[in-house]
Design a protein around this motif. Structure first.
Motif, short mmCIF file in Angstrom:
data_model
loop_
_atom_site.label_atom_id
_atom_site.label_comp_id
_atom_site.label_asym_id
_atom_site.label_seq_id
_atom_site.Cartn_x
_atom_site.Cartn_y
_atom_site.Cartn_z
N GLN A 27 10.13 21.01 -18.04
CA GLN A 27 10.35 22.42 -17.71
C GLN A 27 9.70 23.34 -18.74
O GLN A 27 9.18 24.39 -18.41
N ASP A 85 4.04 24.59 -11.82
CA ASP A 85 5.41 24.48 -11.31
C ASP A 85 5.32 24.47 -9.79
O ASP A 85 5.47 25.49 -9.13
N THR A 86 5.03 23.33 -9.24
CA THR A 86 4.81 23.23 -7.80
C THR A 86 5.30 21.90 -7.27
O THR A 86 5.39 20.92 -7.99
N ASN A 87 5.60 21.90 -5.99
CA ASN A 87 6.00 20.66 -5.33
C ASN A 87 4.85 20.09 -4.51
O ASN A 87 5.01 19.09 -3.83
N HIS A 133 3.13 27.35 -18.75
CA HIS A 133 1.98 27.27 -17.83
C HIS A 133 0.97 26.18 -18.23
O HIS A 133 -0.22 26.32 -18.00
N LYS A 185 6.13 23.63 -17.95
CA LYS A 185 5.95 24.50 -16.79
C LYS A 185 6.12 25.97 -17.20
O LYS A 185 5.36 26.83 -16.75
N ASP A 186 7.10 26.24 -18.05
CA ASP A 186 7.34 27.61 -18.51
C ASP A 186 6.15 28.15 -19.31
O ASP A 186 5.87 29.34 -19.26
N GLN A 214 -2.95 21.21 -5.27
CA GLN A 214 -2.52 22.20 -6.25
C GLN A 214 -3.60 23.25 -6.54
O GLN A 214 -3.29 24.43 -6.70
#
Length: 146
Positions: free
Chosen positions: A37, A47-49, A43, A40-41, A55
């Motif tokens: 996380q 932050d993707t599924n 960058h 992701k924060d 992507q």
């Protein structure tokens, strides 16, 4: 002549001391590894599924959407004259260099304040205004109000 080759001298990866040192170093780095996380924060990771193959397309679509929204908002933005008319923006001074405009505004404001202070000092006292018939005696600002 027989040659005895020290294998640790040829390949340091085969030396058990070096191998152990590398393992310890790797273990140390893995323990201080940032959380998913956190990456992701910051960058670093998306932050993707979405699947990794999609992507890049997803990121491009997000950029396009942001660009379209920005253009839409810029088109709706009021023009400079409207903002000046509503006193949101100051009137542009073309006779003064942009770097001096802030100083010019401060000077004008101070001059207005000085002018107002001068006029307040020179205003007639209530007695004169009453004598001239401009104020009624009941309107005398010095008299106590009930």
């Amino acid at each position: 002549m027989s040659s005895v080759i020290d294998e640790s001298a040829i390949s340091p990866t085969l030396n058990p001391t070096i191998v152990q040192h590398r393992r310890d170093s790797l273990e140390k780095h893995l323990q201080t590894r940032p959380e998913l996380q956190d990456l992701k924060d910051r960058h670093i990771l998306l932050d993707t599924n979405a699947a990794p193959s999609l992507q890049a397309t997803q990121a491009e679509l997000a950029r396009r959407r942001a660009s379209i929204n920005l253009k839409k908002h810029l088109e709706k933005r009021p023009d400079r004259d409207d903002l000046v008319e509503k006193n949101i923006l100051p009137t542009a001074r073309t006779d003064i260099a942009p770097s001096l405009q802030a100083n010019a505004r401060d000077l004008e404001r101070n001059m207005l304040a000085d002018n107002l202070e001068h006029k307040i000092k020179d205003r007639p006292d209530p007695e004169r205004l009453i004598a001239k018939g401009i104020l009624d005696e009941s309107e005398d600002p010095r008299s106590p109000t009930e």
